[in-house]
Design a protein around this motif. Structure first.
Motif, short mmCIF file in Angstrom:
data_model
loop_
_atom_site.label_atom_id
_atom_site.label_comp_id
_atom_site.label_asym_id
_atom_site.label_seq_id
_atom_site.Cartn_x
_atom_site.Cartn_y
_atom_site.Cartn_z
N UNK A 158 0.84 -1.19 0.00
CA UNK A 158 0.00 0.00 0.00
C UNK A 158 0.87 1.24 0.00
N UNK A 159 0.75 2.02 -1.06
CA UNK A 159 1.42 3.32 -1.16
C UNK A 159 0.33 4.39 -1.08
N UNK A 160 0.47 5.37 -0.19
CA UNK A 160 -0.62 6.33 0.01
C UNK A 160 -0.70 7.40 -1.08
N UNK A 161 -0.99 6.95 -2.31
CA UNK A 161 -1.20 7.89 -3.41
C UNK A 161 -2.68 8.25 -3.44
N UNK A 162 -2.97 9.48 -3.09
CA UNK A 162 -4.36 9.94 -3.00
C UNK A 162 -4.77 10.60 -4.31
N UNK A 183 -12.15 11.03 -15.06
CA UNK A 183 -10.71 11.06 -14.78
C UNK A 183 -10.41 11.82 -13.49
N UNK A 184 -9.36 11.40 -12.82
CA UNK A 184 -8.95 12.14 -11.62
C UNK A 184 -8.41 13.51 -12.03
N UNK A 185 -8.60 14.48 -11.16
CA UNK A 185 -8.11 15.83 -11.44
C UNK A 185 -6.86 16.17 -10.64
N UNK A 186 -6.45 15.25 -9.75
CA UNK A 186 -5.31 15.54 -8.87
C UNK A 186 -4.85 14.23 -8.25
N UNK A 187 -3.54 14.08 -8.07
CA UNK A 187 -3.03 12.94 -7.31
C UNK A 187 -1.70 13.30 -6.67
N UNK A 188 -1.48 12.81 -5.46
CA UNK A 188 -0.25 13.05 -4.74
C UNK A 188 0.08 11.84 -3.86
N UNK A 189 1.38 11.51 -3.79
CA UNK A 189 1.86 10.54 -2.82
C UNK A 189 2.00 11.28 -1.50
N UNK A 190 1.17 10.94 -0.53
CA UNK A 190 1.13 11.70 0.72
C UNK A 190 2.45 11.64 1.47
N UNK A 191 3.23 10.59 1.24
CA UNK A 191 4.52 10.48 1.92
C UNK A 191 5.46 11.62 1.53
N UNK A 192 5.27 12.18 0.35
CA UNK A 192 6.15 13.24 -0.13
C UNK A 192 5.70 14.64 0.20
N UNK A 195 3.69 18.15 6.36
CA UNK A 195 2.66 17.73 7.31
C UNK A 195 1.34 18.45 7.06
N UNK A 196 1.41 19.76 6.79
CA UNK A 196 0.21 20.56 6.55
C UNK A 196 0.28 21.18 5.16
N UNK A 197 -0.73 20.93 4.33
CA UNK A 197 -0.78 21.53 3.00
C UNK A 197 -2.18 22.01 2.71
N UNK A 198 -2.28 23.05 1.87
CA UNK A 198 -3.56 23.60 1.44
C UNK A 198 -3.64 23.53 -0.06
N UNK A 199 -4.82 23.14 -0.57
CA UNK A 199 -5.04 22.95 -2.00
C UNK A 199 -6.30 23.69 -2.41
N UNK A 200 -6.23 24.37 -3.56
CA UNK A 200 -7.32 25.21 -4.02
C UNK A 200 -7.94 24.60 -5.28
N UNK A 201 -9.25 24.34 -5.21
CA UNK A 201 -10.01 23.80 -6.34
C UNK A 201 -10.61 24.95 -7.13
N UNK A 202 -10.36 24.97 -8.45
CA UNK A 202 -10.91 26.00 -9.32
C UNK A 202 -11.57 25.35 -10.53
N UNK A 203 -12.41 26.13 -11.21
CA UNK A 203 -13.12 25.66 -12.40
C UNK A 203 -12.88 26.64 -13.54
N UNK A 204 -12.51 26.09 -14.71
CA UNK A 204 -12.34 26.90 -15.91
C UNK A 204 -13.71 27.18 -16.52
N UNK A 205 -14.05 28.44 -16.63
CA UNK A 205 -15.40 28.81 -17.10
C UNK A 205 -15.63 28.34 -18.54
#
Length: 215
Positions: A158-162, A183-192, A195-205
């Motif tokens: 198990x690799x924590x790729x979200x 399709x997924x719009x985002x993926x990250x290996x949480x190990x990399x 500890x604290x991160x913020x992510x912003x979701x936007x939509x192309x009009x």
């Protein structure tokens, strides 16, 4: 034994421009996916078209084998029992004369893998989950294994790729039985990550497509 880590993720929107539902799950690079093992929906959050919205999610890398309780809607509602486990460990699931499930103490297993043997007389299901160490909290299941025969075993890496999807088809802790139809719009290996991160979701009009960038 690897060091246990925590990842606190915050997903934000502001005046997104359309209603959208964000779903998070761990479904990348898993051999046998949708055959005998299935990802579990971790987080679901609906964001409105106008104003600010926030989803917070915390992952702990302490893993566990779980004997899940699954309801009629294919949702994991509880854990009958569980056993904390580390990579390279093995445990066995048994069922006593009163019908109570037990996981054995962990022993050394195959390096690089998590392993659990079904020592119950009948076919059983199991899952892998994560929890906060020494908290007593039931694990959150992220990978579900069906129809494990007597004497058969689960062997998993198990690799924590979200991954993140825009979809309204799932609810939290629901077993995802087939590939998500968008399709997924985002993926990250949480190990990399920090500890604290913020992510912003936007939509192309113009295109109506979504993306997530670090904020």
């Amino acid at each position: 034994m690897s060091t246990v880590f925590t990842r606190n993720l915050t997903f934000k929107t502001n005046d997104l421009g359309a209603d959208a539902t964000l779903m998070l799950t761990f479904d990348k690079n898993i051999t046998g996916l949708y055959h005998d093992k299935f990802p579990v929906c971790w987080k679901v959050s609906s964001f409105g078209s106008a104003g600010p919205y926030t989803l917070r999610a915390t992952f702990q890398s302490q893993l566990a084998f779980v004997k899940p309780q699954v309801d009629g809607s294919d949702t994991i509602v509880d854990a009958s029992t569980y056993k904390l486990i580390n990579v390279g460990n093995k445990t066995s699931l048994t069922k006593d004369a009163k019908g109570v499930y037990h996981f054995s103490d962990v022993v050394d297993g195959e390096e690089g893998y998590l392993q659990a043997v079904n020592r119950c007389p009948l076919v059983e299901d199991m899952s892998i989950g994560f929890t906060k160490p020494n908290s007593g909290q039931e694990p959150t299941s992220v990978l579900y294994f069906k129809s494990i025969g007597n004497g058969a075993f689960v062997k998993a890496q198990f690799t924590p790729v979200l991954r993140a999807y825009i979809t309204e088809q799932y609810q939290e802790t629901q077993i995802i039985r087939a590939e998500v139809d968008t399709s997924s719009i985002w993926e990250k290996d949480l190990a990399g990550l920090d500890t604290n991160t913020t992510w912003v979701l936007t939509r192309d009009v113009a295109s109506g497509s979504y993306k997530i960038k670090q904020g």
